[in-house]
Enzyme design. Structure first.
Site, PDB file in Angstrom:
ATOM      1  N   LYS A 578      13.951  10.593 -44.501  1.00 23.31           N
ATOM      2  CA  LYS A 578      15.044  10.781 -43.535  1.00 23.31           C
ATOM      3  C   LYS A 578      15.175   9.644 -42.535  1.00 23.31           C
ATOM      4  O   LYS A 578      16.132   9.620 -41.747  1.00 23.31           O
ATOM      5  CB  LYS A 578      14.812  12.090 -42.757  1.00 23.31           C
ATOM      6  N   ALA A 610      16.243  20.301 -47.980  1.00 24.09           N
ATOM      7  CA  ALA A 610      15.524  20.068 -49.248  1.00 24.09           C
ATOM      8  C   ALA A 610      16.493  20.143 -50.413  1.00 24.09           C
ATOM      9  O   ALA A 610      17.397  19.320 -50.523  1.00 24.09           O
ATOM     10  CB  ALA A 610      14.366  21.046 -49.404  1.00 24.09           C
ATOM     11  N   GLU A 666       5.577  17.663 -42.900  1.00 23.90           N
ATOM     12  CA  GLU A 666       5.478  16.221 -43.082  1.00 23.90           C
ATOM     13  C   GLU A 666       3.987  15.852 -43.139  1.00 23.90           C
ATOM     14  O   GLU A 666       3.135  16.663 -42.762  1.00 23.90           O
ATOM     15  CB  GLU A 666       6.154  15.494 -41.910  1.00 23.90           C
ATOM     16  N   LYS A 681      17.318  15.730 -38.706  1.00 23.82           N
ATOM     17  CA  LYS A 681      18.250  16.436 -39.589  1.00 23.82           C
ATOM     18  C   LYS A 681      19.565  16.748 -38.889  1.00 23.82           C
ATOM     19  O   LYS A 681      20.645  16.611 -39.482  1.00 23.82           O
ATOM     20  CB  LYS A 681      17.597  17.721 -40.106  1.00 23.82           C
TER      21      LYS A 681
END
Length: 816
Positions: A578, A610, A666, A681
């Site tokens: 990302k 996802a 993560e 996000k």
């Protein structure tokens, strides 16, 4: 009568010659034969080398004669009947001594004239034909040896002589009057009216055979070589090249002119005139059908085949003074003709501002000098502004009888090349519509041929070449999914996935032949070199494979810095990472723009949700004209897992460790717990909506106390997290007392973004979430107060890998 020509590989050694004799044994039963062999494979090159070495005054020229003697004597002793060996060996040694004497003379005078060179070169075919004739069994009947020096008459261009077709026909017909069952004659060699040796140039043995076939009105000409026939492309450049069962003379001539090595262009003219069928067959697979070249050929494809010429120079004469002035084109071609430069391709724009010609790279300097001399005055006056030379080029020819009056083929050709980043330097098409010729840079030749071959011959099959950075949890799962789906995709969706590169932070491995996904990790450990992202991307460009996709499964901040280099190499990028899309607005905009400019795909569906179709859903809403008013979402499957499994009966640190071990978080769980991963996000979603937003503009409300370090060792972080357990337990119990649950909520409202841990009641859509589920609510003008909801698993290696897999497949339809 049939005429059979056997190439150098068919005469290369005793095994090959025995195969030739086996073929002749079968063919002689069908009628009289004339057999035209080439020199043994490599012998002509040996003769050229010896002559040039002698002319250079180097005494080691004599080494070639030991090689020639050994090869030919071994062949004689292996294939010639014992009782005939002494005679042919005596003849061979006498001829070899003469050849040595001539080369000795070349050495002494330090000069190699075309006349002498032709004499030297003629020995390859003279040796092979005499040996083959001596090997014919007596029971085969009337076995004749025809001396081409007495039958094929030419002018005195010693190294590329023009044939006197009338006189040659007369002499060949006279030779048949004595009757024969089988005759052997050397190819390539001939003589002028004075009896001086000449040669017919490259492919001369083919031409000899065609002359014989046409002169004697043979039933067929058979060219025996080491390939199964004419192929749709050069198999050394195109792995999927197919054999052609039938082609027309005209198609064969076009392909041969543009580099198809199986045929020599002049070969076709004599048989075309007499309409004699010609077969191209494999000496080592004589049962195969080969390729028939004749007047007509039916086929399903509009395109017959692809051919190419390497080592081309593109010469362009440019100048405003050329516009509407007659005679410039004539002067260009006259100058090149006088310099004996052959023009392969011609192109001129209707503006008349320039004329371009393609010539062999070896002729480029002579061509440039000739044109500069011819246009000296115009260059001085500025009427011709420049004579531009571009080297390292190749010509690609798209050939087909069925191309005539078929609309769209040129467009299809250029679209396929454009999608794959192949730049076309020049274009030419004749009015016959049988050929479209393109000039491309030589490094792009292999890619261009494979792209066009896939487009026209394997159009139902699409090959995708994958480079993968990061083969840990998500990457490892993706490798398994690719392995399990390869056959299904090939059979059901005509898509072939080929893994050609893998890398992690320590090692990298690239193999254009392909890497088995099930063995990728083991091969990386065993064969990988030191990993470097820049080198990895540079090698992608060097491999220059069509349909290339780079998959970034890392969490690295270094890898995204090389996306632009991948785009420049015409490589699409699929990122579960990302960092690129959530960095500065400038970087995000540049990546999007550069992918568009390079006509490659940049996909990052798994950045949010996802494997959920969040990004595609959002793009669909916007593209259809809907306006997004607000987004509210749980965007972290890992945090949702943590807070739906945390009930204060065990420490939060223990639940976080479980989530990390399951691959939900993560690599550093602080990215999740701090809300920074969710912040990335919501930035990405805001930008997809159309807002210009910098990372620091997200209102990030962390629930971690100051006692938990934001950086440093991960184990130290877990220790500090466990120590802060009382604070987490208190917050949990407060929420439960109010009948609520803890959820990390991200929101976008009129350009304002926020990430915060909130206690939500039973009336909130996120209250019922469980496990690793994500939930995204799109409030739009069309959906009003009832949002469009996307819900499903938002964390885990398998669902993330599935989303990446889906993005990989979408890259191949991005420009369709």
């Amino acid at each position: 009568m049939n005429v059979l020509k056997f190439g150098g590989t068919s005469m290369a050694d005793a095994t090959a010659v025995r195969q030739v004799l086996s073929i002749l044994d079968q063919k002689r039963k069908q009628g009289p034969l004339v057999v035209v062999p080439s020199a043994m494979g490599g012998v002509t090159d040996t003769l050229v080398g010896a002559a040039k070495t002698a002319a250079a005054g180097e005494a080691n020229y004599a080494e070639a004669f030991a090689v020639l003697e050994t090869r030919h004597l071994e062949l004689i002793r292996a294939v010639v009947p014992l009782q005939q060996q002494s005679e042919i060996i005596s003849w061979f040694k006498q001829q070899l001594n003469q050849l040595e004497d001539v080369c000795r003379g070349i050495f002494l005078v330090r000069e190699l004239t075309p006349k002498v060179q032709a004499w030297v070169l003629s020995y390859g075919e003279r040796f092979s034909s005499r040996i083959l004739h001596a090997a014919l069994p007596e029971e085969w009947g009337r076995r004749r040896y025809w001396n081409s020096l007495e039958l094929v008459v030419t002018d005195s261009q010693y190294l590329k002589a023009a044939v006197d077709r009338t006189e040659t026909r007369s002499r060949l017909q006279k030779a048949t009057q004595e009757g024969l069952d089988i005759a052997v004659m050397p190819g390539f060699v001939a003589a002028n009216p004075d009896g001086e040796v000449t040669t017919l140039g490259r492919g001369g043995s083919d031409y000899t055979a065609a002359l014989v076939a046409a002169s004697l009105w043979a039933d067929a000409l058979e060219i025996w070589t080491d390939v199964d026939g004419m192929l749709t492309a050069d198999p050394r450049l195109v792995s999927g090249a197919r054999q052609m069962d039938k082609i027309t003379y005209e198609e064969a001539m076009e392909l041969a002119h543009f580099g198809a090595k199986v045929l020599y262009p002049p070969t076709l003219q004599p048989v075309l005139e007499e309409k004699i069928p010609m077969y191209i067959k494999n000496t080592f697979k004589p049962e195969g059908p080969g390729t028939l070249v004749h007047t007509e050929a039916e086929r399903d494809h509009s395109i017959t085949g692809l051919s190419a010429i390497k080592d081309i120079a593109m010469i362009t004469v440019v100048g405003a003074g050329m516009i509407a002035v007659p005679g410039y084109a004539r002067r260009v071609f006259s100058a090149l003709s006088e310099a004996e430069v052959n023009v392969i391709l011609i192109t001129q724009a209707s503006s008349e501002h320039s004329i371009g010609v393609a010539v062999a790279a070896a002729d480029a300097a002579a061509a440039e000098q000739a044109l500069e001399s011819a246009f000296m005055e115009e260059l001085g006056r500025g009427w011709v502004s420049q004579i531009r030379i571009e080297t390292d080029m190749s010509v690609v020819a798209v050939v087909g009888e069925n191309m005539k009056e078929r609309a769209g083929l040129a467009g299809q050709t250029f679209a396929a090349l454009g999608r794959n980043g192949v730049n076309v330097k020049a274009i030419a098409q004749g009015s016959s519509e049988r050929n479209i010729s393109l000039v491309v840079s030589q490094p792009m030749l292999r890619k261009a041929l494979n792209v066009l071959h896939e487009e026209f011959f394997l159009s139902a099959t699409r090959k995708v070449h994958l480079f993968m950075s990061g083969i840990g949890l998500v990457g490892g799962e993706l490798l398994q999914q690719i392995a399990s789906q390869q056959q299904f995709l090939r059979d059901e969706h005509a898509t072939e996935l080929v893994l050609v590169g893998v890398a992690n932070s320590r090692k990298m491995l690239l193999d254009p032949a392909g890497i088995d996904p099930t063995q990728a990790k083991e091969r990386l450990i065993a064969e990988g070199e030191t990993s470097d992202v820049g080198t990895f991307v540079a090698r992608m460009g060097e491999m220059n494979l069509r349909g290339s996709v780079w998959v970034d499964n890392t969490a690295s901040s270094v890898v995204p810095q090389h996306y632009t280099a991948a785009f420049a190499n015409k490589v699409s990028v699929v990122a579960s990472n990302k960092i690129a899309c959530s960095s500065s607005q400038e970087v995000y905009d540049a990546l999007r723009q550069q992918s568009l400019e390079n006509r490659v795909s940049f996909r990052y569906e798994t950045n949010v949700g996802a494997g959920l179709p969040v990004m595609d859903q959002l793009r669909g809403l916007r593209q259809s004209g809907d306006r997004i008013r607000k987004i509210e979402a749980v965007l972290s499957g890992s945090l949702n897992f943590i807070f739906t499994n945390y009930d204060a009966s065990r420490p939060l640190a223990e639940v976080v460790r479980e989530a990390k071990e399951k691959g939900y978080t993560e690599p550093d769980p602080r990215d999740d717990l701090s809300g920074s991963d969710v912040g990335r996000k919501i930035i990405i979603l805001a930008r997809e909506v159309g807002y210009q937003l910098e990372p620091e503009e997200v209102a990030l409300k962390s629930f971690l106390p100051d006692s938990v370090p934001a950086e440093g060792d991960v184990e130290e972080f877990f220790t500090a997290l466990a120590a802060a357990e009382p604070e987490f337990a208190t917050r949990y119990h407060e929420a439960v007392a109010e009948g609520k649950k803890l959820r990390m909520i991200a929101s976008l409202n009129e350009g304002k973004t926020q990430v915060a841990l909130e206690a939500v009641g039973a009336d909130h859509p996120t209250y019922a979430l469980s496990g690793t589920d994500n939930l995204i609510m799109f409030y739009t003008e069309r959906y009003g107060d009832l949002p469009l909801v996307v819900r499903g698993a938002g964390a885990g290696a398998s669902v993330t890998a599935a989303g990446v897999f889906s993005d990989i497949l979408r890259t191949q339809h991005y420009w369709d």
